[in-house]
Design a protein around this motif. Structure first.
Motif, PDB file in Angstrom:
ATOM      1  N   ASP A  75       0.864  -1.189   0.000  1.00 36.29           N
ATOM      2  CA  ASP A  75       0.000   0.000   0.000  1.00 36.29           C
ATOM      3  C   ASP A  75       0.898   1.236   0.000  1.00 36.29           C
ATOM      4  O   ASP A  75       1.102   1.891   1.025  1.00 36.29           O
ATOM      5  CB  ASP A  75      -0.914  -0.019   1.235  1.00 36.29           C
ATOM      6  N   TYR A  76       1.431   1.575  -1.198  1.00 36.08           N
ATOM      7  CA  TYR A  76       2.426   2.647  -1.250  1.00 36.08           C
ATOM      8  C   TYR A  76       1.802   4.024  -1.010  1.00 36.08           C
ATOM      9  O   TYR A  76       2.436   4.888  -0.394  1.00 36.08           O
ATOM     10  CB  TYR A  76       3.148   2.610  -2.597  1.00 36.08           C
ATOM     11  N   ASP A  77       0.578   4.230  -1.478  1.00 38.16           N
ATOM     12  CA  ASP A  77      -0.070   5.522  -1.208  1.00 38.16           C
ATOM     13  C   ASP A  77      -0.295   5.716   0.285  1.00 38.16           C
ATOM     14  O   ASP A  77      -0.055   6.813   0.823  1.00 38.16           O
ATOM     15  CB  ASP A  77      -1.399   5.609  -1.955  1.00 38.16           C
ATOM     16  N   ILE A  88       3.078   6.443   1.930  1.00 41.15           N
ATOM     17  CA  ILE A  88       3.524   7.824   1.706  1.00 41.15           C
ATOM     18  C   ILE A  88       2.736   8.796   2.562  1.00 41.15           C
ATOM     19  O   ILE A  88       3.286   9.754   3.124  1.00 41.15           O
ATOM     20  CB  ILE A  88       3.403   8.168   0.206  1.00 41.15           C
ATOM     21  N   ALA A  89       1.418   8.557   2.695  1.00 42.55           N
ATOM     22  CA  ALA A  89       0.603   9.428   3.538  1.00 42.55           C
ATOM     23  C   ALA A  89       1.110   9.416   4.983  1.00 42.55           C
ATOM     24  O   ALA A  89       1.148  10.461   5.657  1.00 42.55           O
ATOM     25  CB  ALA A  89      -0.862   8.996   3.470  1.00 42.55           C
ATOM     26  N   LYS A 138       6.403   3.010  -6.135  1.00 42.89           N
ATOM     27  CA  LYS A 138       5.298   3.483  -6.978  1.00 42.89           C
ATOM     28  C   LYS A 138       5.760   3.826  -8.385  1.00 42.89           C
ATOM     29  O   LYS A 138       4.950   4.154  -9.251  1.00 42.89           O
ATOM     30  CB  LYS A 138       4.676   4.752  -6.370  1.00 42.89           C
ATOM     31  N   GLU A 194       7.693   6.453  -8.966  1.00 40.58           N
ATOM     32  CA  GLU A 194       7.871   7.916  -9.031  1.00 40.58           C
ATOM     33  C   GLU A 194       9.321   8.238  -8.668  1.00 40.58           C
ATOM     34  O   GLU A 194       9.637   8.735  -7.580  1.00 40.58           O
ATOM     35  CB  GLU A 194       6.878   8.612  -8.097  1.00 40.58           C
ATOM     36  N   ASP A 206       0.752  15.754 -12.750  1.00 32.64           N
ATOM     37  CA  ASP A 206      -0.631  15.479 -12.347  1.00 32.64           C
ATOM     38  C   ASP A 206      -1.630  16.425 -13.001  1.00 32.64           C
ATOM     39  O   ASP A 206      -2.818  16.112 -13.062  1.00 32.64           O
ATOM     40  CB  ASP A 206      -0.755  15.594 -10.822  1.00 32.64           C
TER      41      ASP A 206
END
Length: 778
Positions: free
Chosen positions: A112-114, A117-118, A144, A146, A647
């Motif tokens: 769960d990379y998002d 990061i959060a 991810k 990025e 984005d």
């Protein structure tokens, strides 16, 4: 490429929080000590922490106890239970950096990379000067894909701590993944200076050298790693892979056997399978992949390699099953996509093969084997210009970095180009024969016409001779009769009669000649008219068919964050009308698109392109280049910082992808790169990403043309009239008949340079096949 290579990023370690409880009784039975050391002894630490949580009346201590139990659960592999404990700790203490950090790491391990990061974002909000936190967030960003944002985090960590070895190591990994081997090597050099006794620095630097085709340098680094740590199985396995790429299969196998003896990892089994496959021992290769999957059931590279070997053994169904499993684990893995493309190629599914090879190249643009494979698929589909372009691209790329895949692919590309050249030569001979036959027919026709003319002239001469003979005979008879009747008449009367007869003869001859000339003139005119009509019919037959042509026209004027551009809407309306006038079957006319509507328009356009011969995109509005990447700017873009462009904007590459299924011509026309009002206020967050003036140069694939209103590095002018100088010239020239598209853009270039006093020069990039293309054919 090391097929079995797994990148391991060095994150901050899990943190257990030692503390004291107010109850001596609880501490006396050892639970507090066990809970404080739960990471090193999770089997004892978890129940100890649980007893303390259930019995403690000290609310302030509970978050720490929950954190320590969560750490132990991570160590045991219970990620769900660990995340629940860290969340409960944060419910009680929202400012616990340790709980955020540990939950972020657990989520990262879980994939769960998002979410990871959060959590790191929250921890950094509390402590913005912790290099560990930036380093950990960088690792999640790399997972991810990025890479630029990850490198920015590693840069920040290094600025905060110039001797932070982990950050140098991780930044080197990110740069390796970005295909920047020289910069990766520089980072691994720093890591080795700071940690000379850690074998992994030498291993990763060797991998980066291998990416540069420096096989000898890589082997030297693997030797150094083994010297530092003789029990490092990864160093032996990677050195074995380097030796396989070198062609030394015997030494490669010895290294892989040693790696498995030291540590039987899934990676070492897959690397040994590569050696067996090169030796032709396909059963042994499959068996090693099976062993790798027993150790790691979701190992995508093991499925990919086993699928490749099964294809080589003739088991296409089994190969397809394995490669589908590999791609269900990682849909972006280029090796899996290319291998599956090979399977579709073997099953004569050219369209599906092309789709897989294209996706592999989107992820890894320098993948030699994917270019060669797609070339074969295009060739099977009868798309020979595309096939030749892909073969030539495969040969233009370096093949040393992954010789085991690239070299055979390049040999295949070279052989297919030779075969196509031979076929074209044979076709040319046939065409030449047809031309000779046509020339022979033309000569025969000319000879026939000459004979017909000669016969007509002979007939006319014969008629004239007959008329002359008849006149002479009649004149003679008349004269003799006159002499017989009028022998006694006076000489004067005889002369008058003779004169009358002479006049009658002349009149008769003149009448006969006039009738002949009239018939001859009519015959000649009729034949000339027939020749002209035949030539016109042949010219019409040779004119290229229009085909199905589809266009997407976008004019962005009303930007929300910056001043309105006056011309793009008018330009787009006029261009859309021009496309309809010259016969485009479908024209999408769009104005003032947000990013969401921009993408929706591209998808609708793509659906039509699938059956189109031509796919044309015209865009007028703002555009910019950052870090060598060209972007088109939707009207809702804010672009407060350079990193926002990914984005909030649309890449030129995305627009090119929308055109790629057109059968004959793909054309993108950009009247953009006007003075960029976003650049002055845009915050620079990444030193490595410059903001250019105008668009950057592009190199589209064969059969694709990209036209800039102003060449790379220049700024296009909006103009003082109803249309920009570029669009004005385009509208004048698009309606001209028989103006081939390359000549059209040359004329536009000359007109715009003259209109702007040489300040703006339109430019085209890319190449088209041998066929001529006209907006108006005749």
């Amino acid at each position: 490429m090391i097929i079995g290579r797994i990148l391991v990023f060095v994150c901050s370690v899990l943190l257990a929080a030692p503390f004291a409880l107010g109850s001596r009784a609880l501490a006396a039975d050892g639970d507090l000590e066990l809970c404080n050391h739960s990471l090193s002894n999770p089997d004892a630490g978890i129940p100890a922490c649980t007893r303390l949580i259930e019995s403690s009346a000290d609310e302030a201590a509970t978050p720490g106890l929950l954190n320590n139990r969560g750490v132990a659960k991570v160590r045991k592999g219970d990620l769900e239970g660990a995340i629940a404990d860290f969340s409960r700790a944060l419910d009680r203490n929202p400012n616990s950096i340790d709980a955020y950090r540990n939950r972020g790491l657990a989520r990262q391990i879980e994939g769960d990379y998002d979410g990871s990061i959060a959590d790191y974002n929250q921890a950094i909000r509390i402590d913005a000067k912790s290099p560990d936190l930036y380093n950990s967030r960088g690792a999640a960003l790399v997972n991810k894909g990025e890479y630029d944002r990850a490198i920015a985090d590693y840069d920040k960590a290094i600025r905060l701590n110039g001797k932070f070895a982990k950050a140098f190591y991780n930044r080197g990994q990110a740069r390796y993944l970005k295909n920047q081997p020289d910069r990766a090597i520089a980072d691994f050099d720093e890591f080795i200076k700071l940690s000379p006794n850690e074998a992994k620095g030498y291993v990763q630097r060797a991998d980066a050298r291998l990416a540069k085709a420096d096989v000898l340098g890589a082997i030297a680094d693997y030797d150094s790693a083994i010297k530092v740590d003789g029990g490092n199985g990864e160093a032996f396995s990677h050195r074995g892979e380097a030796r396989r790429l070198q062609g030394d299969l015997e030494k490669s196998l010895l290294d892989q056997n040693k790696a498995i003896e030291l540590a039987a990892t899934p990676e070492s089994y897959v690397n040994r399978a590569l050696v067996y496959a090169d030796q032709g021992k396909l059963d042994l290769a499959i068996a090693d992949c099976d062993e790798a999957l027993l150790l790691r059931p979701k190992y995508d590279l093991a499925f990919a390699q086993r699928g490749r070997v099964k294809r080589l053994s003739g088991d296409l169904e089994g190969a397809l099953g394995d490669l589908n499993k590999a791609l269900s684990i990682d849909p972006r893995l280029p090796v899996s996509l290319s291998f599956r493309g090979d399977v579709f190629l073997a099953r004569d599914s050219s369209d599906r093969a092309i789709a897989d090879f294209t996706e592999a190249l989107r992820v890894a643009p320098d993948f030699v084997a994917a270019y060669a494979g797609r070339g074969q698929a295009y060739e099977k589909a009868g798309q020979l210009p595309k096939a030749k372009a892909d073969y030539q691209k495969a040969l233009s790329l370096p093949g040393e970095a992954d010789a085991a895949l690239a070299k055979p692919a390049q040999n295949q590309a070279r052989a297919r180009l030779a075969a196509l050249a031979a076929s074209e030569a044979s076709s040319a001979k046939i065409v030449a024969g047809v031309a000779v036959a046509d020339a022979t027919d033309a000569r025969a026709k000319a000879d026939a016409e000459a004979r017909a003319k000669a016969e007509a002239e002979q007939q006319a001469a014969a008629i004239e001779a007959r008329i002359k003979t008849e006149v002479e005979a009649r004149t003679k008879v008349a004269a003799e009769a006159a002499r017989a009747r009028l022998e006694t008449q006076a000489a004067a009367e005889a002369r008058a009669r003779a004169d009358a007869d002479a006049k009658a003869k002349a009149a008769y001859e003149a009448q006969a000649k006039a009738e002949f000339d009239t018939r001859l003139k009519a015959e000649v005119e009729a034949r000339a008219k027939a020749v002209v009509e035949a030539a016109q019919a042949k010219s019409a037959a040779l004119a290229p068919p229009i085909g199905n042509r589809v266009a997407l026209v976008i004019g962005n004027s009303s930007y929300r964050e910056v001043a309105t551009l006056p011309n793009p809407q008018r330009d787009a309306q006029a261009v859309a009308a021009a496309f309809r006038k010259v016969g485009f079957q479908t024209v999408f006319a769009e104005q003032d698109l947000t990013r969401e509507k921009f993408l929706a328009a591209l998808r609708a356009f793509e659906d039509k392109v699938e059956t189109a011969d031509w796919a044309v995109v015209y865009y007028a509005g703002h555009g910019l280049e950052i870090g060598g990447v060209n972007y088109l700017i939707p009207v809702d873009a804010k672009l407060r910082a350079d990193r926002d462009v990914q984005d909030e904007a649309i890449t030129l590459e995305r627009v090119l992808i929308a055109t790629e299924r057109a059968k004959k011509l793909r054309l993108v026309i950009l009247d953009a790169c006007r003075d960029n009002p976003f650049a002055a206020r845009m915050q620079r967050t990444m030193a490595s990403r410059s903001i250019g003036r105008g668009f950057a140069r592009v190199e589209p694939e064969g059969g694709t043309l990209v036209a800039y209103a102003a060449r790379d590095g220049q700024v296009a002018q909006d103009g003082d009239g109803d249309h920009s100088p570029f669009t004005q010239a385009f509208l004048r020239n698009i309606v001209k008949p028989q103006l081939e598209i390359n000549m059209l853009f040359r004329q536009i270039r000359d007109e715009v340079r003259q209109a702007t006093n040489q300040r703006q020069e339109p430019f085209t990039y890319g190449s088209l096949p041998g066929e001529s293309f006209y907006f108006v054919a005749k």
